[in-house]
Design a protein around this motif. Structure first.
Motif, short mmCIF file in Angstrom:
data_model
loop_
_atom_site.label_atom_id
_atom_site.label_comp_id
_atom_site.label_asym_id
_atom_site.label_seq_id
_atom_site.Cartn_x
_atom_site.Cartn_y
_atom_site.Cartn_z
N GLU A 46 36.13 34.03 55.77
CA GLU A 46 37.43 33.87 55.13
C GLU A 46 37.84 35.17 54.46
O GLU A 46 37.01 35.92 53.96
CB GLU A 46 37.39 32.74 54.09
N ASN A 59 47.16 40.19 48.62
CA ASN A 59 47.09 38.76 48.87
C ASN A 59 45.69 38.29 48.50
O ASN A 59 44.70 38.97 48.82
CB ASN A 59 47.38 38.47 50.34
N TYR A 60 45.60 37.13 47.85
CA TYR A 60 44.31 36.59 47.43
C TYR A 60 44.16 35.15 47.87
O TYR A 60 45.14 34.38 47.88
CB TYR A 60 44.16 36.64 45.91
N ALA A 61 42.95 34.79 48.22
CA ALA A 61 42.66 33.38 48.48
C ALA A 61 42.77 32.62 47.16
O ALA A 61 42.50 33.17 46.08
CB ALA A 61 41.26 33.24 49.04
N ASP A 62 43.17 31.36 47.25
CA ASP A 62 43.32 30.54 46.05
C ASP A 62 42.02 30.48 45.24
O ASP A 62 42.04 30.44 44.01
CB ASP A 62 43.74 29.12 46.44
N SER A 63 40.90 30.48 45.95
CA SER A 63 39.61 30.33 45.29
C SER A 63 39.22 31.51 44.42
O SER A 63 38.34 31.39 43.57
CB SER A 63 38.51 30.09 46.34
N GLU A 65 41.85 33.82 43.19
CA GLU A 65 43.03 34.28 42.46
C GLU A 65 42.74 34.29 40.95
O GLU A 65 42.23 33.32 40.39
CB GLU A 65 44.20 33.34 42.75
N ARG A 67 40.54 36.05 39.46
CA ARG A 67 39.17 36.53 39.19
C ARG A 67 38.86 37.82 39.94
O ARG A 67 38.09 38.65 39.45
CB ARG A 67 38.15 35.46 39.59
N ASP A 90 30.62 31.75 45.16
CA ASP A 90 31.03 33.07 45.66
C ASP A 90 29.91 33.75 46.44
O ASP A 90 30.12 34.82 47.02
CB ASP A 90 31.45 33.98 44.50
#
Length: 122
Positions: A46, A59-63, A65, A67, A90
């Motif tokens: 991912e 752009n960041y994955a929601d998981s 964002e 951090r 993680d």
């Protein structure tokens, strides 16, 4: 041709931080968008963060964002991923990759590093 080498992975306790670096060779690196991907055992790869060639778009994955922070230094030919408040979920091998356009789709990335392991203990 672009070659990518990741560094900065390791073992950290939950709540800790790491900064990953992706060093690139190749004169045209500045033209590429760069993504950080991760893959945990048994899971699909991912995209956790991506940055445009100029650094103006991210752009960041929601998981992750809020951090993780991705940044690009074209002068140094390096992309960074600052990871704060790391959690056991993680844990994965983290890869950087370069693409001709700004995207989060792994199949659109042309060049990949060898990966660096990040392990977060609870």
């Amino acid at each position: 041709q672009v070659q990518l080498v990741e560094s900065g992975g390791g073992l950290v306790q939950a709540g800790g931080s790491l900064r990953l670096s992706c060093a690139a060779s190749g004169r045209t690196f500045w033209r590429f968008a760069v993504g950080w991907f991760r893959q945990a055992p048994g899971k699909e790869r991912e995209c956790v963060a991506a940055i445009s060639w100029s650094g103006g778009g991210t752009n960041y994955a929601d998981s992750v964002e809020g951090r993780f922070t991705i940044s690009k230094d074209n002068n140094r030919g390096t992309v960074y991923l600052q990871m704060n408040n790391l959690q056991p979920e993680d844990t994965a091998v983290y890869y950087c990759a370069a693409a001709k356009r700004f995207t989060v789709q792994p199949e659109e990335y042309d060049y990949w590093g060898q990966g660096t392991q990040v392990t977060v203990s609870s």
